[in-house]
Design a protein around this motif. Structure first.
Motif, mmCIF file in Angstrom:
data_model
loop_
_atom_site.group_PDB
_atom_site.id
_atom_site.type_symbol
_atom_site.label_atom_id
_atom_site.label_comp_id
_atom_site.label_asym_id
_atom_site.label_seq_id
_atom_site.Cartn_x
_atom_site.Cartn_y
_atom_site.Cartn_z
ATOM 1 N N ASP A 301 -13.136 -20.901 3.696
ATOM 2 C CA ASP A 301 -11.725 -20.744 3.331
ATOM 3 C C ASP A 301 -10.829 -21.163 4.489
ATOM 4 N N TYR A 356 -8.808 -26.901 -5.805
ATOM 5 C CA TYR A 356 -9.273 -25.988 -6.848
ATOM 6 C C TYR A 356 -9.740 -26.765 -8.088
ATOM 7 N N ASP A 360 -13.530 -26.821 -6.986
ATOM 8 C CA ASP A 360 -13.960 -25.574 -7.621
ATOM 9 C C ASP A 360 -14.325 -25.804 -9.096
ATOM 10 N N LYS A 391 -6.446 -16.528 -2.434
ATOM 11 C CA LYS A 391 -6.576 -15.140 -2.882
ATOM 12 C C LYS A 391 -6.256 -15.021 -4.373
ATOM 13 N N GLN A 394 -9.140 -16.285 -6.402
ATOM 14 C CA GLN A 394 -10.238 -15.319 -6.378
ATOM 15 C C GLN A 394 -9.935 -14.120 -7.274
ATOM 16 N N LYS A 395 -8.702 -13.646 -7.219
ATOM 17 C CA LYS A 395 -8.294 -12.505 -8.040
ATOM 18 C C LYS A 395 -8.382 -12.842 -9.528
ATOM 19 N N LYS A 398 -12.016 -12.916 -10.699
ATOM 20 C CA LYS A 398 -12.554 -11.565 -10.857
ATOM 21 C C LYS A 398 -12.036 -10.921 -12.142
#
Length: 456
Positions: A301, A356, A360, A391, A394-395, A398
């Motif tokens: 990161d 991303y 990703d 962040k 990632q949030k 999740k």
């Protein structure tokens, strides 16, 4: 970007509409034929509804009447309003005391000729309508070349009809000058922060390259600022680019030739432009790195954040596509130009968005709808730093995983009720990337970034 005032933008809120001048017939043609493909039908309808409110004698309205006239909800209204604001057709003002009130100031559209002459507007239009329709529109609004070869001009000259004395001119000069200064043309150009460049330095460098300093008009400054924002060109590089498009006879610059040179060189940005390697070892960066690691960020990161801050978006995209063995398409160039110009996202955050999607999510190229969807979501959630962007991703991942697990639990009870995820729409397009492939691309990216310095 989402602001606190938008919470008060509700159907019962009062608004009034202003416009400096009546809408011209040329402006109406531009709205329908040129702006509409870009802003959409709702935004165009909103402009004309607000224009009707301005022309009525009533001074104030409430948004419920407007929503009913447009037959849309408040969310769709906000989207349409932002489309008008972003392209320079609407300015919005707000006050809380003595009551919550909005003021909408309608801006005059560019004339069709000025619209098609504007580089960014033309890019936006051709992406929406395609090259064939774009050429058709250009032919429709192109000034006609009037042939007068077989005629002799016998037009009466101004001075033979209208005369005035020097004494009368001097007596009224102050009044005329004050009036002409007050009447300014509506500023519908897209806002660019021209303070990013040192214009005094650029003017001095241009003079040494036999470029007429008078060529640095607002239009050219706007283009140069866009090239700086998009490709990271500094004052010296921009001067060298202008030198390739200047006429040595009179020092004038061919704006179209300059644009072609800039975009042609952008394709060779890897080999022709040296990359500034981030200083990983400065005391300030070490402290920042340790802080981020303590907050749960990984070393990968950290390097991604530094890389995103080191390069302009187009340079970052070229490097990223090259690391994957691909190339930047024309559609991606136009999409990124639109994103940099219109989005309030900082360039480092835009780079994280590119990473991303292409790393990703392992997309082969940038999908236009999804890219704009994510950019709007990040803007509204005030994602202003690369670490905040990481962040947020990632949030979201999740939350998606948690929602997926919950759906599995609920599926045993019912198969007819579909649970709606309370997530941004763009997160539904999330795909699981190969960690090995992702690490490989990140490593290749760093090798491209550091190649000029001989670092491994």
């Amino acid at each position: 970007m989402e602001y606190a005032y938008e919470a008060n933008l509700q159907p019962k809120a009062v608004y009034e509409v202003k416009k400096s001048l009546p809408l011209t017939s040329e402006g109406q043609k531009a709205l329908v034929n040129l702006y509409q493909p870009i802003i959409g039908a709702d935004a165009l309808a909103l402009y004309f509804c607000l224009l009707q409110d301005f022309e009525d004698t009533q001074e104030e309205y409430n948004h419920l009447e407007l929503l009913n006239a447009l037959d849309i909800g408040i969310s769709a209204f906000k989207v349409a309003k932002k489309r008008l604001e972003g392209i320079g057709l609407l300015k919005t003002y707000y006050q809380e005391q003595p009551e919550i009130r909005f003021l909408y100031v309608l801006m005059e559209p560019l004339s069709p000729q000025a619209f098609l002459k504007d580089e960014l507007m033309s890019f936006l239009l051709v992406v929406k309508v395609g090259q064939n329709k774009f050429r058709q529109l250009n032919r429709r609004f192109k000034p006609q070349d009037i042939q007068t070869a077989n005629y002799q001009e016998v037009t009466t000259k101004f001075g033979s009809v209208y005369t005035f004395s020097q004494r009368e001119y001097q007596a009224n000069q102050a009044l005329v000058e004050s009036v002409t200064e007050e009447i300014a043309h509506a500023d519908t150009q897209l806002p660019l922060d021209k303070n990013q460049l040192n214009w005094s330095l650029l003017r001095d460098l241009a003079t040494k390259k036999f470029i007429n300093p008078m060529q640095l008009t607002d239009s050219l400054k706007n283009s140069l600022t866009l090239y700086h924002e998009m490709f990271g060109y500094d004052e010296v590089q921009l001067t060298n680019l202008m030198a390739e498009a200047v006429s040595l006879a009179d020092g004038t610059i061919d704006a179209r030739k300059l644009k072609n040179i800039v975009y042609k060189q952008s394709q060779n940005i890897l080999s022709e432009k040296k990359t500034t390697t981030p200083n990983y070892e400065s005391d300030q960066q070490i402290r920042r790195k340790n802080t981020l690691l303590a907050q749960g960020f990984t070393k990968a990161d950290w390097y991604r954040i530094l890389d995103s801050e080191a390069l302009a978006p187009m340079e970052y995209l070229v490097n990223l596509k090259a690391a994957k063995g691909g190339y930047v398409t024309k559609n991606e160039e136009w999409l990124l130009t639109d994103l940099v110009e219109k989005s309030p996202l900082p360039t480092a955050v835009i780079n994280i968005l590119l990473n991303y999607l292409l790393v990703d999510q392992n997309k082969s190229q940038l999908p236009q709808a999804l890219t704009n969807q994510i950019a709007n979501d990040w803007s509204q959630n005030k994602i202003n730093t690369p670490e905040a962007a990481i962040k947020y991703v990632q949030k979201t991942v999740k939350e998606k995983q948690a929602a997926k697990e919950q759906r599995k639990k609920n599926s045993s009870r019912t198969q007819n009720i579909v649970k709606k995820e309370d997530l941004p729409d763009w997160s539904k397009n999330q795909t699981t990337s190969d960690p090995t492939r992702k690490a490989e691309i990140d490593k290749m990216m760093r090798e491209y970034f550091n190649d000029e310095e001989g670092e491994k």
